[in-house]
Design a protein around this motif. Structure first.
Motif, PDB file in Angstrom:
ATOM      1  N   PHE A  76       0.807  -1.218   0.000  1.00 29.38           N
ATOM      2  CA  PHE A  76       0.000   0.000   0.000  1.00 29.38           C
ATOM      3  C   PHE A  76       0.847   1.278   0.000  1.00 29.38           C
ATOM      4  O   PHE A  76       0.294   2.373   0.022  1.00 29.38           O
ATOM      5  N   GLY A  77       2.161   1.153  -0.001  1.00 30.88           N
ATOM      6  CA  GLY A  77       3.020   2.337   0.026  1.00 30.88           C
ATOM      7  C   GLY A  77       2.845   3.149   1.294  1.00 30.88           C
ATOM      8  O   GLY A  77       2.733   4.377   1.241  1.00 30.88           O
ATOM      9  N   MET A  78       2.864   2.476   2.430  1.00 29.34           N
ATOM     10  CA  MET A  78       2.562   3.132   3.707  1.00 29.34           C
ATOM     11  C   MET A  78       3.771   3.811   4.328  1.00 29.34           C
ATOM     12  O   MET A  78       4.896   3.305   4.250  1.00 29.34           O
ATOM     13  N   ASP A  79       3.526   4.947   4.966  1.00 28.15           N
ATOM     14  CA  ASP A  79       4.437   5.493   5.968  1.00 28.15           C
ATOM     15  C   ASP A  79       3.917   4.979   7.300  1.00 28.15           C
ATOM     16  O   ASP A  79       2.754   5.236   7.652  1.00 28.15           O
ATOM     17  N   TRP A  80       4.726   4.249   8.050  1.00 26.25           N
ATOM     18  CA  TRP A  80       4.181   3.615   9.248  1.00 26.25           C
ATOM     19  C   TRP A  80       5.224   3.451  10.337  1.00 26.25           C
ATOM     20  O   TRP A  80       6.425   3.462  10.074  1.00 26.25           O
ATOM     21  N   LYS A  81       4.729   3.317  11.559  1.00 32.10           N
ATOM     22  CA  LYS A  81       5.572   3.046  12.718  1.00 32.10           C
ATOM     23  C   LYS A  81       4.810   2.125  13.660  1.00 32.10           C
ATOM     24  O   LYS A  81       3.585   2.246  13.804  1.00 32.10           O
ATOM     25  N   LEU A  82       5.546   1.231  14.296  1.00 33.70           N
ATOM     26  CA  LEU A  82       4.968   0.324  15.278  1.00 33.70           C
ATOM     27  C   LEU A  82       5.629   0.587  16.627  1.00 33.70           C
ATOM     28  O   LEU A  82       6.856   0.563  16.740  1.00 33.70           O
ATOM     29  N   PHE A  83       4.825   0.846  17.641  1.00 31.82           N
ATOM     30  CA  PHE A  83       5.343   1.218  18.953  1.00 31.82           C
ATOM     31  C   PHE A  83       4.990   0.167  19.998  1.00 31.82           C
ATOM     32  O   PHE A  83       3.877  -0.366  20.018  1.00 31.82           O
ATOM     33  N   ASP A  84       5.926  -0.092  20.880  1.00 29.82           N
ATOM     34  CA  ASP A  84       5.710  -0.949  22.044  1.00 29.82           C
ATOM     35  C   ASP A  84       5.170  -0.056  23.163  1.00 29.82           C
ATOM     36  O   ASP A  84       5.881   0.794  23.695  1.00 29.82           O
ATOM     37  N   MET A  85       3.905  -0.245  23.533  1.00 31.90           N
ATOM     38  CA  MET A  85       3.267   0.637  24.509  1.00 31.90           C
ATOM     39  C   MET A  85       3.667   0.322  25.944  1.00 31.90           C
ATOM     40  O   MET A  85       3.245   1.013  26.867  1.00 31.90           O
ATOM     41  N   ASN A  86       4.457  -0.710  26.157  1.00 29.86           N
ATOM     42  CA  ASN A  86       4.987  -0.979  27.484  1.00 29.86           C
ATOM     43  C   ASN A  86       6.266  -0.181  27.756  1.00 29.86           C
ATOM     44  O   ASN A  86       6.828  -0.251  28.845  1.00 29.86           O
ATOM     45  N   VAL A  87       6.705   0.576  26.742  1.00 25.33           N
ATOM     46  CA  VAL A  87       7.917   1.388  26.866  1.00 25.33           C
ATOM     47  C   VAL A  87       7.542   2.866  26.811  1.00 25.33           C
ATOM     48  O   VAL A  87       6.913   3.321  25.852  1.00 25.33           O
ATOM     49  N   ASN A  88       7.904   3.626  27.840  1.00 23.45           N
ATOM     50  CA  ASN A  88       7.630   5.057  27.864  1.00 23.45           C
ATOM     51  C   ASN A  88       8.556   5.818  26.911  1.00 23.45           C
ATOM     52  O   ASN A  88       9.676   5.385  26.641  1.00 23.45           O
ATOM     53  N   THR A  89       8.087   6.958  26.454  1.00 24.73           N
ATOM     54  CA  THR A  89       8.889   7.807  25.572  1.00 24.73           C
ATOM     55  C   THR A  89       9.907   8.595  26.391  1.00 24.73           C
ATOM     56  O   THR A  89       9.533   9.338  27.310  1.00 24.73           O
ATOM     57  N   PRO A  90      11.199   8.476  26.095  1.00 25.25           N
ATOM     58  CA  PRO A  90      12.204   9.283  26.810  1.00 25.25           C
ATOM     59  C   PRO A  90      12.155  10.727  26.318  1.00 25.25           C
ATOM     60  O   PRO A  90      12.109  10.979  25.113  1.00 25.25           O
TER      61      PRO A  90
END
Length: 285
Positions: A76-90
């Motif tokens: 599909f020509g995607m711009d995408w990201k997959l995040f682990d929600m058990n990890v907080n953003t520094p």
């Protein structure tokens, strides 16, 4: 249980939602939230899916999911990201003399209502050191003048790199970042502006609003770009102004909503609810 969030955008076409949902189902994953938006003007499609492992004992890995999803993203020509929600953003917070937004964020961090870990505080003044020291967070005093601006930004970049910060928060940091600095962290710098943008840009917006006799003042949280106070807007809020309010009254009222709007924007960012849509944002509440 492990929890993940998938953010994606691509040219809109039939079958995107069905294909993503089927992929998650076949991987033994359970959808918790699913939000979609198709922009008829730009022809782009935006999607956020939060999902978890259906089986608590499942050992699904983020890297494996990324590798398996790549075939769909290519299709599909995607711009995408997959995040682990058990990890907080520094995150790194930058502040000047006004400390109300900083204090509010420190409190929210302490009670765990924001999914971020504050790795460091940077200030061009030394006035907030004691507050930060009480929270056991590294404090860096980096003065900024017209002659030392480049050196100050170099030191700031090093702190960001050393801490692994993925979010830079300008919590009333009263310095204009250089074009190079702003361009180095696209979609990673959030600023709180004490005005309802696009009105009253730049310095002393409350004074500008007072002299215009406005009946509402507001605050705006936005991503930083090289164009001053013109980055994509994430969150805004207003409060009514009475005819008998002074500039000082307006500042006091404005500071309260600055805290609220700043926190709302950071929550949306760290919960991965924001997608950029040209010069605007798609925010899935």
């Amino acid at each position: 249980m492990k929890k993940f969030t998938l953010l994606l955008s691509c040219i809109d076409r039939p079958g995107i939602v069905a294909t993503v949902s089927s992929f998650l189902h076949q991987a033994g994953l359970n959808i918790l939230e699913s939000n979609q938006f198709g922009d008829l003007k730009t022809g782009r499609f935006f999607m956020r899916v939060a999902f978890t492992t259906a089986d608590p004992s499942s050992d699904v890995k983020q890297a494996d999911l990324k590798e398996e999803f790549k075939e769909i993203s290519d299709q599909f020509g995607m711009d995408w990201k997959l995040f682990d929600m058990n990890v907080n953003t520094p995150a790194v917070i930058m502040v000047s003399k006004f400390d109300h937004c900083l204090v509010d964020l420190l409190y929210r961090r302490r009670i765990g209502t924001l999914k971020m870990d504050i790795a460091a505080i940077i200030s061009n003044h030394d006035t907030t050191r004691e507050i930060v020291n009480r929270e056991n967070i590294p404090f860096h005093h980096i003065p900024v003048t017209s002659d030392t601006k480049q050196d100050a930004e170099d030191k700031t970049r090093k702190i960001i790199a050393d801490t692994g910060a993925e979010l830079i928060i300008l919590a009333r940091y009263m310095q204009i970042l250089s074009t190079d600095m702003a361009n180095s962290y696209p979609g990673q710098i959030i600023n709180i502006h004490h005005s309802f943008l696009p009105s009253f840009k730049g310095a002393e917006p409350y004074s500008q609003a007072y002299h215009r006799g406005v009946k509402m003042i507001g605050a705006t949280a936005h991503y930083v770009t090289p164009n001053l106070d013109e980055g994509p807007i994430i969150a805004q809020q207003v409060v009514p102004v009475r005819h008998d309010m002074s500039v000082e009254d307006m500042i006091g009222a404005g500071q309260e909503i600055e805290q609220s709007v700043m926190a709302k924007a950071i929550r949306a960012h760290t919960e991965h609810r924001i997608l950029l849509n040209e010069g605007k944002t798609v925010v899935f509440d």
